[in-house]
Design a protein around this motif. Structure first.
Motif, PDB file in Angstrom:
ATOM      1  N   LYS A 117      -1.124   6.976 -21.161  1.00  0.00           N
ATOM      2  CA  LYS A 117      -0.431   7.930 -23.065  1.00  0.00           C
ATOM      3  C   LYS A 117      -0.728   9.174 -22.096  1.00  0.00           C
ATOM      4  N   ASP A 118      -0.731   9.468 -20.669  1.00  0.00           N
ATOM      5  CA  ASP A 118      -0.670  10.785 -19.620  1.00  0.00           C
ATOM      6  C   ASP A 118       0.539  10.893 -18.890  1.00  0.00           C
ATOM      7  N   VAL A 119       1.429  10.100 -19.565  1.00  0.00           N
ATOM      8  CA  VAL A 119       2.392   9.847 -18.287  1.00  0.00           C
ATOM      9  C   VAL A 119       3.587  10.749 -18.488  1.00  0.00           C
ATOM     10  N   PRO A 120       4.738  10.757 -18.024  1.00  0.00           N
ATOM     11  CA  PRO A 120       5.957  11.055 -18.511  1.00  0.00           C
ATOM     12  C   PRO A 120       6.650  10.490 -19.862  1.00  0.00           C
ATOM     13  N   ARG A 121       6.963  11.012 -20.743  1.00  0.00           N
ATOM     14  CA  ARG A 121       7.907  10.879 -21.942  1.00  0.00           C
ATOM     15  C   ARG A 121       9.419  10.031 -21.553  1.00  0.00           C
ATOM     16  N   LYS A 122       9.916  10.302 -20.295  1.00  0.00           N
ATOM     17  CA  LYS A 122      11.059  10.119 -20.586  1.00  0.00           C
ATOM     18  C   LYS A 122      10.803   9.874 -18.640  1.00  0.00           C
ATOM     19  N   LEU A 123      11.894   8.705 -18.245  1.00  0.00           N
ATOM     20  CA  LEU A 123      11.622   8.316 -16.200  1.00  0.00           C
ATOM     21  C   LEU A 123      13.415   8.661 -16.330  1.00  0.00           C
ATOM     22  N   ARG A 124      13.455   9.889 -15.131  1.00  0.00           N
ATOM     23  CA  ARG A 124      14.725   9.544 -14.376  1.00  0.00           C
ATOM     24  C   ARG A 124      15.088   9.127 -13.102  1.00  0.00           C
ATOM     25  N   LEU A 175       0.839  -0.878   0.352  1.00  0.00           N
ATOM     26  CA  LEU A 175       0.148   0.101   0.460  1.00  0.00           C
ATOM     27  C   LEU A 175       1.183   1.211  -0.255  1.00  0.00           C
ATOM     28  N   MET A 176       2.392   1.133   0.611  1.00  0.00           N
ATOM     29  CA  MET A 176       2.907   2.705   0.761  1.00  0.00           C
ATOM     30  C   MET A 176       3.580   2.180  -1.189  1.00  0.00           C
ATOM     31  N   TYR A 177       3.311   1.390  -1.593  1.00  0.00           N
ATOM     32  CA  TYR A 177       4.330   1.772  -3.055  1.00  0.00           C
ATOM     33  C   TYR A 177       2.922   2.255  -3.448  1.00  0.00           C
ATOM     34  N   PHE A 178       2.121   1.344  -3.602  1.00  0.00           N
ATOM     35  CA  PHE A 178       0.656   1.912  -4.297  1.00  0.00           C
ATOM     36  C   PHE A 178      -0.026   3.746  -4.253  1.00  0.00           C
ATOM     37  N   PHE A 179       0.735   4.134  -3.130  1.00  0.00           N
ATOM     38  CA  PHE A 179       0.282   5.329  -2.289  1.00  0.00           C
ATOM     39  C   PHE A 179       1.721   6.645  -3.226  1.00  0.00           C
ATOM     40  N   SER A 180       2.883   6.152  -2.869  1.00  0.00           N
ATOM     41  CA  SER A 180       3.346   6.278  -4.205  1.00  0.00           C
ATOM     42  C   SER A 180       2.933   7.047  -4.863  1.00  0.00           C
ATOM     43  N   ILE A 181       3.165   5.774  -5.801  1.00  0.00           N
ATOM     44  CA  ILE A 181       2.576   6.329  -7.424  1.00  0.00           C
ATOM     45  C   ILE A 181       1.517   6.972  -7.842  1.00  0.00           C
ATOM     46  N   TRP A 182       0.192   6.954  -6.901  1.00  0.00           N
ATOM     47  CA  TRP A 182      -0.854   7.546  -7.172  1.00  0.00           C
ATOM     48  C   TRP A 182      -0.208   9.117  -7.470  1.00  0.00           C
ATOM     49  N   MET A 183       0.500   8.988  -5.955  1.00  0.00           N
ATOM     50  CA  MET A 183       0.862  10.777  -5.612  1.00  0.00           C
ATOM     51  C   MET A 183       1.909  11.647  -6.440  1.00  0.00           C
ATOM     52  N   ILE A 184       3.041  10.329  -7.170  1.00  0.00           N
ATOM     53  CA  ILE A 184       4.114  11.029  -8.420  1.00  0.00           C
ATOM     54  C   ILE A 184       2.909  11.026  -9.079  1.00  0.00           C
ATOM     55  N   LEU A 185       2.087  10.380 -10.158  1.00  0.00           N
ATOM     56  CA  LEU A 185       1.523  10.125 -11.071  1.00  0.00           C
ATOM     57  C   LEU A 185       0.508  11.229 -11.246  1.00  0.00           C
ATOM     58  N   ASP A 186       0.397  11.875 -10.159  1.00  0.00           N
ATOM     59  CA  ASP A 186      -1.065  12.871 -10.390  1.00  0.00           C
ATOM     60  C   ASP A 186      -0.323  14.121 -10.580  1.00  0.00           C
ATOM     61  N   VAL A 187       0.849  14.617  -9.992  1.00  0.00           N
ATOM     62  CA  VAL A 187       1.202  15.379 -10.743  1.00  0.00           C
ATOM     63  C   VAL A 187       2.160  15.687 -11.674  1.00  0.00           C
ATOM     64  N   ALA A 188       2.826  14.625 -12.662  1.00  0.00           N
ATOM     65  CA  ALA A 188       3.931  14.523 -13.410  1.00  0.00           C
ATOM     66  C   ALA A 188       2.808  13.807 -15.011  1.00  0.00           C
ATOM     67  N   LYS A 189       1.967  14.270 -14.931  1.00  0.00           N
ATOM     68  CA  LYS A 189       0.784  14.258 -16.121  1.00  0.00           C
ATOM     69  C   LYS A 189       1.210  14.848 -17.162  1.00  0.00           C
ATOM     70  N   ASP A 190       1.455  14.672 -18.112  1.00  0.00           N
ATOM     71  CA  ASP A 190       2.238  15.266 -19.348  1.00  0.00           C
ATOM     72  C   ASP A 190       3.277  15.840 -19.343  1.00  0.00           C
TER      73      ASP A 190
END
Length: 630
Positions: A386-393, A343-358
Motif C-alpha cells: 500500500k505504500d508504493v507508487p500508484r503509477k509506474l513509468r 542480488l543486484m536486482y534485490f538491491f535495486s528494488i530495495w533502494m528504489i522503494l526506499d525513496v518512492a514510498k507513497d
C-alpha cells in the motif's frame, strides 16, 4: 468504300494492302478468305495453349463478332432488295472450299463497287454456302456468351470466369497450392503460439518470485536435479582435475599473447597449437578457459578489425542456432548457479522503494534495459503493498538493432512489461529510446514530469561506454554521468563488473582478463555439471564473446571496458554525486539469502566504501552502489 473499314476489324482484315487488288479483280493475288479465317482460329487456339488466351479475347473477339453481324445483315438485305452502283459496302466473299466465284465478274468495264457486289451476291447459293462456312467455323470458336464483355463485372465474377477458362489441371494445381499455403501458414502460426507460450512460462519461472519473495528458479525441479547431479559427480571428477592441473594454461596463454604483441607469429602459432591440444570446451575450468582464450588469440592473429572479429566468431558458433527459449534456459541456469544478478536486482528494488514510498508516480529511467529482466519481480513486489507508487513509468534506453526498426527489441520489452503490469493491476507507461551514443540524449527526451519520483538505473552497461578519447572533455562515460546528474534523480542505482582489464596496453589487459575469467569459469565448474548444455551455451555466448572483444579488438571496436569500483567512485564524485550508505542489516539479509537459497559456500557478499561487493573465493567480481545528487 469506307477507308476505316479494314481498321475497324482488328486482327482480321479483309484487304491485304495490295493496291492492285481493286484495279485488277481477276488477279488472284490475295489469300483465300477461308484460309484466313482458319488461320485466325488456329492462332486463337495456339494463344490459348500458350497462356495468352485471355489477352487475345479482349481484342479480336469483338471484331469477329461485329464482322459476323455485318455479314449476316448484308445477306439478309441481299435477299430482300437489289443492289445499285451507289451501294458503298465492300467486302470479300468465299465459299466453303475457299475458291473465288469468277462467273460473277463481267468483262465490261464497270465501277469497282458494282463489280464487287456482283461477284458476291449475284448468286443466292454463294450466300448460303458462306452461311454454312460461318457455321462450320463457329464450331471452333467459344460460345457466343464468352464474346460479350461487361465492363461493370464484379471482381469476384471476373475471378470465377478466369477459373472457368483455365484448364482443369491448372485449376487443380492452383487449389492444391492454396491449400498447401494455408496449411503451412496455419502450422507456422500454431508453432509460433506454442513457442510464445513456452517463452512466457519460462519468463515467469525465471523472473517472478514465490510467496516468500524468493526466486522461483531455485525451487524448480530441473534446477534441483542439476545441482544434485553436480554434487554426486564431484568425487569422481577430482582425480581428473589433478591430471589437468599439470598443464599451466595461464603461462601458455601469457607467452602466446606476448608473442602476438611482438609480431612473432611463428612462436604464437606454436603456443596456440600446444594450447589447442590440451584445452577443451567440455573439460574442467582451466581447459574451458584455455579454449575460450585460444579462440580470441587466434582471432587477434587474423586481424583486429571489428567486422572481421564478428565474422570469425560467427563461424565458430554457426553450428549452434539458439532460439529465445534456449537463451532463457541458459539464463535460468546461470541464475541458479550464481547469486550475482539476483542480488543486484534485490538491491535495486530495495533502494528504489526506499525513496518512492507513497509517491503518486514512479519514473524509472533504465540505461541498458535490453529485455528488462529485473522489472517483472519489481512489478510483482509493488502489487501487494500500500505504500508504493500508484503509477509506474519506465523509460528504456538501449542500443539500436540493425535493420529498419532499430527500437523493435526494446519496444517488445515494453509490451512484455505492460502485460505483467496488467496481470498485477499496476498502472503502467513505457517509452523506448534507441540511441547509438547515449551521451547525445537530451533531458527533454525523458519527458520528466513534476510531482514524480525519478530513479535512474544502470545495470552492468556503463562499462560498454568509451572512456577517455584524447582528453577528459571528450569522454562519453563522463558525459553520460553528467547527463544523469542534470536529470536530478531522487536515486541513482549503479551496478558494475569489477574488472581492471581496460588498460590500453594489450599484455596488461590480457593478464587481468585471465584472472577475471578464471574465477568465472571456476565458479561454473564448482556449481554445474560439465556436460550441461545451458552452461556450454552461456560460456560460449557470453563469456566467449566478451573475451573475444577484450583480446582481439582495439580502439572503438573494443566495447568491453570494465573498471574497478574504486575507479568508478572517483568518476561519480567528479560528476557531482554523493554516495548513500548501505545499511548493515541489508548486507546481513543478503548473506542469509545465500544460505537459504543454498548457493555454494565460496560465494562472498560484503560491504566496502559504501559498495555492496559480490565475489567468488575472495575475488570481487561485481559491485553495486546507490547515489544521489550532491
Amino acid at each position: 468504300m469506307d477507308p476505316n473499314f479494314s481498321e475497324s476489324l482488328n486482327g482480321f482484315e479483309y484487304f491485304d494492302g495490295n493496291p492492285n487488288l481493286l484495279t485488277d479483280p481477276m488477279e488472284d493475288q490475295y489469300p483465300p478468305p477461308s484460309d484466313t479465317l482458319l488461320k485466325y482460329v488456329s492462332e486463337i487456339l495456339m494463344e490459348e495453349s500458350n497462356g495468352d488466351y485471355k489477352q487475345s479475347m479482349f481484342y479480336d473477339s469483338l471484331a469477329l463478332r461485329k464482322t459476323e453481324e455485318m455479314l449476316q445483315q448484308v445477306i439478309t438485305d441481299s435477299q430482300n432488295q437489289s443492289f445499285s452502283p451507289a451501294d458503298s459496302l465492300i467486302t470479300n466473299s468465299w465459299d466453303a472450299s475457299g475458291s473465288i466465284d469468277e462467273s460473277a465478274y463481267s468483262a465490261d468495264p464497270q465501277p469497282v463497287n458494282e463489280i464487287m457486289v456482283k461477284s458476291m451476291f449475284s448468286d443466292a447459293e454463294s450466300a448460303l454456302q458462306f452461311k454454312k462456312g460461318v457455321e462450320e467455323a463457329s464450331k471452333f470458336l467459344p460460345n457466343s456468351d464468352q464474346w460479350v464483355i461487361n465492363l461493370d463485372i464484379e471482381r469476384s465474377e471476373r475471378r470465377d470466369s478466369v477459373k472457368e477458362e483455365m484448364g482443369l489441371d491448372q485449376l487443380r494445381v492452383k487449389k492444391n497450392h492454396e491449400r498447401d499455403f494455408e496449411e503451412v501458414r496455419s502450422s507456422k502460426q500454431f508453432a509460433s503460439n506454442v513457442e510464445d507460450s513456452k517463452v512466457t512460462d519460462m519468463f515467469d519461472k525465471v523472473l517472478l518470485l514465490d510467496g516468500e519473495c524468493d526466486p522461483q528458479t531455485l525451487l524448480d525441479s530441473e534446477i534441483q536435479a542439476i545441482r544434485s547431479s553436480k554434487n554426486i559427480g564431484e568425487k569422481g571428477k577430482k582425480k581428473k582435475k589433478k591430471k589437468s592441473q599439470v598443464v599451466d594454461f595461464r603461462t601458455l596463454l601469457t607467452h602466446c599473447a606476448q608473442a602476438i604483441s611482438t609480431g612473432d607469429k611463428t612462436t604464437a602459432l606454436e603456443f596456440l597449437l600446444q594450447i589447442r591440444q590440451q584445452s577443451s570446451p567440455l573439460g574442467d575450468a582451466g581447459q574451458r578457459l584455455a579454449h575460450c582464450f585460444a579462440n580470441a588469440l587466434e582471432a587477434r592473429l587474423q586481424g583486429s578489425i571489428g567486422p572481421m572479429i564478428q565474422t570469425y566468431y560467427n563461424a565458430l558458433t554457426s553450428s549452434l542456432k539458439d532460439t529465445a527459449a534456449d537463451t532463457i534456459r541458459a539464463y535460468r541456469v546461470y541464475l541458479s548457479s550464481s547469486p550475482f544478478v539476483t542480488l543486484m536486482y534485490f538491491f535495486s528494488i530495495w533502494m528504489i522503494l526506499d525513496v518512492a514510498k507513497d509517491a503518486p508516480v514512479l519514473h524509472i529511467v533504465d540505461f541498458g534495459i535490453l529485455y528488462g529482466f529485473q522489472w517483472p519481480m519489481f512489478i510483482q513486489s509493488i502489487s501487494d503493498r500500500k505504500d508504493v507508487p500508484r503509477k509506474l513509468r519506465i523509460t528504456g534506453i538501449e542500443l539500436p538493432q540493425c535493420g529498419f526498426r532499430p527500437a523493435e527489441r526494446i519496444e517488445e520489452t515494453g509490451r512484455r512489461l505492460a502485460e505483467y503490469c496488467k496481470r498485477f493491476n499496476v498502472p503502467f507507461e513505457y517509452k523506448a529510446i534507441a540511441s547509438q551514443n547515449w551521451e547525445t540524449i537530451r533531458i527533454e527526451d525523458f519527458d520528466i514530469r513534476p510531482n514524480e519520483v525519478l530513479a535512474v538505473n544502470a545495470g552492468l552497461r556503463l562499462k560498454n561506454l568509451q572512456d577517455e578519447t584524447g582528453s577528459e572533455e571528450n569522454c562519453p562515460r563522463d558525459a553520460v554521468l553528467k547527463l544523469i546528474r542534470n536529470m536530478n534523480p531522487d536515486v541513482f542505482i549503479h551496478a558494475i563488473v569489477n574488472g581492471s582489464f581496460n588498460a590500453p596496453f594489450f599484455i596488461s589487459r590480457f593478464k587481468e582478463a585471465v584472472y577475471h575469467y578464471s574465477a568465472l569459469f571456476d565458479m561454473f565448474d564448482s556449481t554445474l555439471p560439465r556436460d550441461n548444455k545451458e552452461r556450454i551455451r552461456f560460456e560460449r555466448e557470453f563469456y566467449g564473446r566478451e573475451a573475444m572483444n577484450v583480446i582481439a579488438c582495439e580502439e572503438a571496436d573494443r566495447v568491453e571496458r570494465p573498471e574497478t569500483y574504486r575507479q568508478w567512485q572517483v568518476r561519480m564524485v567528479r560528476a557531482g554525486f554523493k554516495q548513500k550508505t548501505i545499511k548493515p542489516e541489508l548486507v546481513e539479509l543478503f548473506r542469509g539469502k545465500l544460505k537459504k537459497w543454498r548457493y555454494h559456500k565460496d560465494f562472498v557478499v560484503d560491504e566496502n566504501s559504501k559498495w555492496l561487493l559480490q565475489g567468488w573465493k575472495g575475488r570481487t567480481l561485481y559491485a553495486s552502489s546507490c547515489w544521489v545528487p550532491a
